[in-house]
Scaffold this motif. Structure first.
Motif, mmCIF file in Angstrom:
data_model
loop_
_atom_site.group_PDB
_atom_site.id
_atom_site.type_symbol
_atom_site.label_atom_id
_atom_site.label_comp_id
_atom_site.label_asym_id
_atom_site.label_seq_id
_atom_site.Cartn_x
_atom_site.Cartn_y
_atom_site.Cartn_z
ATOM 1 N N ILE A 62 -3.942 -14.182 7.475
ATOM 2 C CA ILE A 62 -4.728 -13.394 8.420
ATOM 3 C C ILE A 62 -4.908 -14.203 9.693
ATOM 4 N N ALA A 63 -4.389 -13.684 10.800
ATOM 5 C CA ALA A 63 -4.466 -14.422 12.062
ATOM 6 C C ALA A 63 -5.822 -14.239 12.718
ATOM 7 N N GLY A 64 -6.120 -15.084 13.696
ATOM 8 C CA GLY A 64 -7.357 -14.957 14.466
ATOM 9 C C GLY A 64 -8.384 -16.004 14.105
ATOM 10 N N ALA A 65 -9.462 -16.015 14.884
ATOM 11 C CA ALA A 65 -10.513 -17.014 14.691
ATOM 12 C C ALA A 65 -11.167 -16.895 13.323
ATOM 13 N N SER A 66 -11.303 -15.675 12.816
ATOM 14 C CA SER A 66 -11.934 -15.466 11.515
ATOM 15 C C SER A 66 -10.905 -15.299 10.407
ATOM 16 N N GLY A 67 -9.684 -15.708 10.691
ATOM 17 C CA GLY A 67 -8.594 -15.515 9.748
ATOM 18 C C GLY A 67 -8.527 -16.574 8.678
ATOM 19 N N GLY A 68 -7.450 -16.534 7.931
ATOM 20 C CA GLY A 68 -7.229 -17.459 6.836
ATOM 21 C C GLY A 68 -6.148 -16.898 5.941
ATOM 22 N N VAL A 69 -6.361 -16.973 4.655
ATOM 23 C CA VAL A 69 -5.410 -16.419 3.694
ATOM 24 C C VAL A 69 -6.147 -15.507 2.716
ATOM 25 N N LYS A 70 -5.407 -14.549 2.161
ATOM 26 C CA LYS A 70 -5.983 -13.606 1.209
ATOM 27 C C LYS A 70 -5.000 -13.380 0.078
ATOM 28 N N TYR A 71 -5.490 -13.549 -1.156
ATOM 29 C CA TYR A 71 -4.663 -13.308 -2.330
ATOM 30 C C TYR A 71 -4.771 -11.843 -2.749
ATOM 31 N N ILE A 72 -3.637 -11.172 -2.882
ATOM 32 C CA ILE A 72 -3.598 -9.775 -3.305
ATOM 33 C C ILE A 72 -2.842 -9.686 -4.626
ATOM 34 N N PRO A 73 -3.529 -9.364 -5.721
ATOM 35 C CA PRO A 73 -2.855 -9.248 -7.018
ATOM 36 C C PRO A 73 -1.784 -8.169 -6.990
ATOM 37 N N TYR A 74 -0.731 -8.387 -7.757
ATOM 38 C CA TYR A 74 0.353 -7.417 -7.816
ATOM 39 C C TYR A 74 1.051 -7.539 -9.159
ATOM 40 N N MET A 75 1.780 -6.522 -9.535
ATOM 41 C CA MET A 75 2.607 -6.553 -10.733
ATOM 42 C C MET A 75 3.965 -5.966 -10.396
ATOM 43 N N GLU A 76 5.006 -6.731 -10.606
ATOM 44 C CA GLU A 76 6.351 -6.256 -10.311
ATOM 45 C C GLU A 76 6.701 -5.058 -11.195
ATOM 46 N N MET A 77 7.599 -4.211 -10.701
ATOM 47 C CA MET A 77 7.965 -3.015 -11.442
ATOM 48 C C MET A 77 8.536 -3.348 -12.818
ATOM 49 N N SER A 78 9.320 -4.408 -12.918
ATOM 50 C CA SER A 78 9.904 -4.781 -14.210
ATOM 51 C C SER A 78 8.816 -5.136 -15.217
ATOM 52 N N ASP A 79 7.789 -5.860 -14.773
ATOM 53 C CA ASP A 79 6.675 -6.210 -15.658
ATOM 54 C C ASP A 79 5.866 -4.969 -16.009
ATOM 55 N N ALA A 80 5.711 -4.059 -15.037
ATOM 56 C CA ALA A 80 4.963 -2.829 -15.280
ATOM 57 C C ALA A 80 5.681 -1.961 -16.316
ATOM 58 N N ILE A 118 -3.517 -3.600 -17.486
ATOM 59 C CA ILE A 118 -3.596 -2.237 -16.953
ATOM 60 C C ILE A 118 -4.323 -2.253 -15.608
ATOM 61 N N GLY A 119 -5.413 -3.029 -15.539
ATOM 62 C CA GLY A 119 -6.155 -3.138 -14.283
ATOM 63 C C GLY A 119 -5.307 -3.691 -13.156
ATOM 64 N N ARG A 120 -4.499 -4.696 -13.458
ATOM 65 C CA ARG A 120 -3.635 -5.288 -12.429
ATOM 66 C C ARG A 120 -2.548 -4.306 -12.006
ATOM 67 N N MET A 121 -2.042 -3.524 -12.944
ATOM 68 C CA MET A 121 -0.998 -2.554 -12.611
ATOM 69 C C MET A 121 -1.547 -1.465 -11.701
ATOM 70 N N ILE A 122 -2.726 -0.946 -12.011
ATOM 71 C CA ILE A 122 -3.330 0.088 -11.154
ATOM 72 C C ILE A 122 -3.642 -0.477 -9.778
ATOM 73 N N SER A 123 -4.171 -1.694 -9.739
ATOM 74 C CA SER A 123 -4.511 -2.293 -8.450
ATOM 75 C C SER A 123 -3.268 -2.546 -7.611
ATOM 76 N N ALA A 124 -2.129 -2.771 -8.266
ATOM 77 C CA ALA A 124 -0.887 -3.000 -7.533
ATOM 78 C C ALA A 124 -0.506 -1.781 -6.701
ATOM 79 N N VAL A 125 -0.731 -0.595 -7.253
ATOM 80 C CA VAL A 125 -0.388 0.636 -6.535
ATOM 81 C C VAL A 125 -1.260 0.810 -5.294
ATOM 82 N N TYR A 126 -2.532 0.442 -5.423
ATOM 83 C CA TYR A 126 -3.488 0.618 -4.319
ATOM 84 C C TYR A 126 -3.744 -0.685 -3.562
#
Length: 278
Positions: A62-80, A118-126
Motif C-alpha cells: 500500500i503506497a502513501g504516507a499511511s501505507g505499508g503491507v497487507k496480507y490477503i488470504p487466498y486459496m488456489e483453485m487446485s487446492d479448492a 472452508i472459511g479461507r475458500m469463501i474469503s478467497a472469492v470475496y
C-alpha cells in the motif's frame, strides 16, 4: 528485539497471518525488530514470494504516507477443488440424509481443519471486496461465519429468532420461510451494525433461500449493504431460489421420494474463474 534474519522471517510471517486485511507499516516492523526499513522490505519480498508460491495468500503493498503491507488470504483453485472433493466424499455417506431433505453436517462444521479451510475458500472469492461484517443466522452457521470472519479480520453478527435481554433494544422483521412457507421472525440488536456497513451473509444450508433473503431485508433496516452471500450446501430444486447472486460450495440433489441423494459441486468455481481473470 533484535533477531537474526531467519527468526525475523518466521516472526513476521506469523505476525501477518494473525492480521489479515490489516495495513501494517514498515515502521511497525522496523521498530519491532530494530532493523532498517530496507532490510524489512527485503524480508517482505521473501515472504511475498513464499505466500504466492505456496498458495497461502497475497502480500499487497500500500503506497502513501499511511501505507505499508497487507496480507490477503487466498486459496488456489487446485487446492479448492481438492477440498471440495474431500468434503463431497465425506457428505456423500448414505446415513447423512435426514427427514425433511436436510443433510447432517454438524461433524464437518465442528472440525477445525474443515471449517477453517472452508472459511479461507469463501474469503478467497470475496478477497477483493470491502467486507466490514460477516452475518449469519443462529445456530449451525455460526462456526462457518467465524471461520470466514477470521480471514477478513472483521466481527461476526448473529441474527436470532427471538430477542435476548442481554442484547438491549433490537430490530425485528417477519419473513416467509422458503421451504415451509411459514412466517417466522428474525431479530438483531440495534448496536450490531453501523449505517453503510458492507455485510457478507453466510449460511451453512439453504433450501429455498428464505432465511438468506430475510437477512438481506433485515440489513435494509440498518441502512447496511449486502456485499455478498455464500452458503456451504444448497439443495438442487426445480423451483428457482428466492435470492440470486449467491455463492454455493456444494449442492444436494435428491430423488423425489428422498430415497437417495448425491452431492454435487455448487457454483463456486464460476466465481473463482472470474477472480483469476482479475
Amino acid at each position: 528485539m533484535k533477531l537474526k534474519r531467519s527468526s525475523r522471517l518466521v516472526d513476521m510471517t506469523g505476525y501477518l497471518l494473525q492480521r489479515p486485511h490489516q495495513i501494517i507499516s514498515l515502521s511497525t516492523f522496523s521498530e519491532r525488530y530494530g532493523s532498517a526499513k530496507s532490510s524489512i522490505s527485503e524480508d517482505l519480498g521473501i515472504i511475498k514470494e513464499n505466500f504466492e508460491s505456496q498458495g497461502t495468500g497475497r502480500l499487497v503493498t500500500i503506497a502513501g504516507a499511511s501505507g505499508g503491507v497487507k496480507y490477503i488470504p487466498y486459496m488456489e483453485m487446485s487446492d479448492a477443488k481438492e477440498l471440495m472433493s474431500l468434503l463431497s466424499g465425506q457428505l456423500s455417506q448414505s446415513d447423512r440424509l435426514l427427514p425433511g431433505g436436510y443433510l447432517y453436517m454438524t461433524d464437518i462444521l465442528g472440525q477445525p481443519f474443515y471449517i477453517n479451510a472452508i472459511g479461507r475458500m469463501i474469503s478467497a472469492v470475496y478477497s477483493k471486496d470491502a467486507i466490514d461484517v460477516v452475518m449469519t443466522m443462529e445456530t449451525k452457521g455460526i462456526p462457518l461465519a467465524y471461520a470466514v470472519a477470521s480471514q477478513f479480520n472483521v466481527p461476526v453478527v448473529i441474527v436470532r429468532r427471538s430477542s435476548k435481554v442481554t442484547e438491549g433494544s433490537t430490530v425485528s422483521i417477519n419473513y416467509v420461510s422458503g421451504s415451509s412457507k411459514r412466517i417466522q421472525t428474525m431479530v438483531l440488536p440495534r448496536r450490531s451494525l453501523t449505517p453503510g456497513s458492507k455485510v457478507l451473509i453466510i449460511d451453512d444450508f439453504m433450501k429455498a433461500g428464505g432465511t438468506m433473503k430475510g437477512m438481506a431485508n433485515l440489513l435494509q433496516e440498518f441502512d447496511a449493504e449486502v456485499a455478498g452471500m455464500a452458503v456451504f450446501v444448497e439443495t438442487k430444486d426445480k423451483a428457482p431460489k428466492l435470492i440470486d447472486g449467491y455463492l454455493s460450495l456444494l449442492k444436494l440433489s435428491m430423488t423425489e421420494q428422498e430415497q437417495s441423494f448425491a452431492i454435487e459441486l455448487g457454483n463456486v468455481f464460476n466465481y473463482y474463474s472470474l477472480e483469476e481473470k482479475i
